[in-house]
Scaffold this active site. Structure first.
Site, PDB file in Angstrom:
ATOM      1  N   GLY A  89      -2.903   1.730   0.609  1.00  0.00           N
ATOM      2  CA  GLY A  89      -2.200   0.275   2.454  1.00  0.00           C
ATOM      3  C   GLY A  89      -2.938   0.926   3.496  1.00  0.00           C
ATOM      4  O   GLY A  89      -4.167   1.866   3.484  1.00  0.00           O
ATOM      5  N   ARG A  90      -2.746   1.006   4.641  1.00  0.00           N
ATOM      6  CA  ARG A  90      -3.644   2.382   5.720  1.00  0.00           C
ATOM      7  C   ARG A  90      -2.322   2.931   6.108  1.00  0.00           C
ATOM      8  O   ARG A  90      -4.068   4.169   7.101  1.00  0.00           O
ATOM      9  CB  ARG A  90      -3.069   1.179   6.976  1.00  0.00           C
ATOM     10  CG  ARG A  90      -4.405   0.043   7.502  1.00  0.00           C
ATOM     11  CD  ARG A  90      -4.369  -0.229   8.773  1.00  0.00           C
ATOM     12  NE  ARG A  90      -3.393  -1.352   8.940  1.00  0.00           N
ATOM     13  CZ  ARG A  90      -2.164  -1.484   9.681  1.00  0.00           C
ATOM     14  NH1 ARG A  90      -3.115  -0.467  11.143  1.00  0.00           N
ATOM     15  NH2 ARG A  90      -1.556  -1.800  10.553  1.00  0.00           N
ATOM     16  N   GLU A  93      -5.131   7.284   6.038  1.00  0.00           N
ATOM     17  CA  GLU A  93      -5.932   7.172   6.606  1.00  0.00           C
ATOM     18  C   GLU A  93      -5.650   8.438   7.913  1.00  0.00           C
ATOM     19  O   GLU A  93      -6.117   9.110   8.341  1.00  0.00           O
ATOM     20  CB  GLU A  93      -6.903   6.435   6.959  1.00  0.00           C
ATOM     21  CG  GLU A  93      -5.728   5.193   8.645  1.00  0.00           C
ATOM     22  CD  GLU A  93      -6.812   4.570   8.734  1.00  0.00           C
ATOM     23  OE1 GLU A  93      -5.910   3.463   9.997  1.00  0.00           O
ATOM     24  OE2 GLU A  93      -7.164   3.380   8.512  1.00  0.00           O
ATOM     25  N   CYS A 119      -5.732   2.596  -4.584  1.00  0.00           N
ATOM     26  CA  CYS A 119      -6.114   1.746  -3.702  1.00  0.00           C
ATOM     27  C   CYS A 119      -7.348   2.740  -2.202  1.00  0.00           C
ATOM     28  O   CYS A 119      -8.052   3.734  -2.777  1.00  0.00           O
ATOM     29  CB  CYS A 119      -5.165   0.021  -2.949  1.00  0.00           C
ATOM     30  SG  CYS A 119      -6.266  -0.784  -1.942  1.00  0.00           S
ATOM     31  N   HIS A 120      -6.412   3.019  -1.142  1.00  0.00           N
ATOM     32  CA  HIS A 120      -6.644   3.865  -0.397  1.00  0.00           C
ATOM     33  C   HIS A 120      -6.062   4.932  -0.389  1.00  0.00           C
ATOM     34  O   HIS A 120      -6.374   6.303   0.881  1.00  0.00           O
ATOM     35  CB  HIS A 120      -6.679   3.246   0.712  1.00  0.00           C
ATOM     36  CG  HIS A 120      -6.979   2.425   1.478  1.00  0.00           C
ATOM     37  ND1 HIS A 120      -6.697   0.954   0.919  1.00  0.00           N
ATOM     38  CD2 HIS A 120      -8.086   1.966   2.548  1.00  0.00           C
ATOM     39  CE1 HIS A 120      -7.926   0.230   1.429  1.00  0.00           C
ATOM     40  NE2 HIS A 120      -9.196   1.099   2.292  1.00  0.00           N
ATOM     41  N   TYR A 139      -9.650   1.979  -4.528  1.00  0.00           N
ATOM     42  CA  TYR A 139     -10.765   0.909  -3.545  1.00  0.00           C
ATOM     43  C   TYR A 139     -11.557   0.570  -3.001  1.00  0.00           C
ATOM     44  O   TYR A 139     -12.623   2.036  -2.579  1.00  0.00           O
ATOM     45  CB  TYR A 139      -9.911   0.099  -2.021  1.00  0.00           C
ATOM     46  CG  TYR A 139      -9.968  -1.290  -2.031  1.00  0.00           C
ATOM     47  CD1 TYR A 139      -9.136  -1.978  -2.144  1.00  0.00           C
ATOM     48  CD2 TYR A 139     -10.540  -1.308  -0.025  1.00  0.00           C
ATOM     49  CE1 TYR A 139      -9.500  -3.523  -1.887  1.00  0.00           C
ATOM     50  CE2 TYR A 139     -10.954  -2.685   0.213  1.00  0.00           C
ATOM     51  CZ  TYR A 139     -10.512  -3.807  -0.398  1.00  0.00           C
ATOM     52  OH  TYR A 139     -10.833  -4.718  -0.036  1.00  0.00           O
TER      53      TYR A 139
END
Length: 196
Positions: A89-90, A93, A119-120, A139
């Site tokens: 997801g976000r 980061e 993913c991330h 990802y």
């Protein structure tokens, strides 16, 4: 089978399926999963984001659920856990900017404990500087970051030593199964019984 103690690092706008599905699946087979987020305490919630693939150049994001944090990060000792889950997801980061997150990740690699990242999520692993020499996936948009951290990127769910990685939530069946193998989880399957 004796259940393992697992730690999952989450944050606001973690991908909904990537946190909910493994959290529930790992518990369903007998493991205890604690979720932590920097600056949040046990009982607080993070917001999730749903990433959907509809043929665009990237995923579409919509607001998901509220997901409860079950432990307080500052009170958690990684030495008490048998494995780590890092969903995407976000959230990754910004989670990678917290020293406590990076130190926690390093503990699992230094002690060669099972780690599952999706993913991330590998953005956090790259920031923790633990990927050198690993073969892994992520990802695809994160490929340059993880390769820059010293890994060899491959296309598909991958297990290398203590690390199992997948590209996104469609990889759940294979990714979760590979993590369960790393954990040494023995699941007995019997014939289903259908009531008359």
């Amino acid at each position: 089978m004796s259940g393992k103690q697992l730690l999952m690092i989450v944050g606001d706008f973690v991908e909904d399926y990537e946190v909910m599905v493994p959290f529930q699946a790992l518990q369903a087979v007998g493991h205890e999963v604690h979720t932590v987020c920097p600056e949040k305490s046990s009982g607080d919630s993070v917001k999730t984001a749903i990433h959907d693939f509809r043929g665009d150049q990237t995923y579409l994001e919509t607001r998901g659920h509220d997901f409860e944090v079950t432990a307080t990060m500052s009170e958690v000792d990684p030495a008490n856990y048998d494995g780590l889950v890092v969903p995407g997801g976000r959230a990754p980061e910004y989670l990678r900017t917290y020293d406590a997150v990076l130190e926690t990740v390093r503990h699992f690699f230094e002690h060669e404990k099972p780690v599952a990242a999706l993913c991330h999520g590998p953005q956090i692993l790259a920031a923790a500087d633990v990927l050198d020499g690993y073969e892994m996936t992520s990802y695809p948009a994160v490929r340059a970051e993880v390769e820059g951290a010293g890994c060899s990127w491959v296309d598909g769910v991958t297990t290398d030593r203590n690390l199992v990685t997948g590209q996104a939530w469609p990889d759940h069946p294979e990714w979760i199964a590979a993590f369960l193998d790393l954990l040494g989880t023995d699941i007995q399957h019997g014939e289903p019984v259908v009531a008359d």
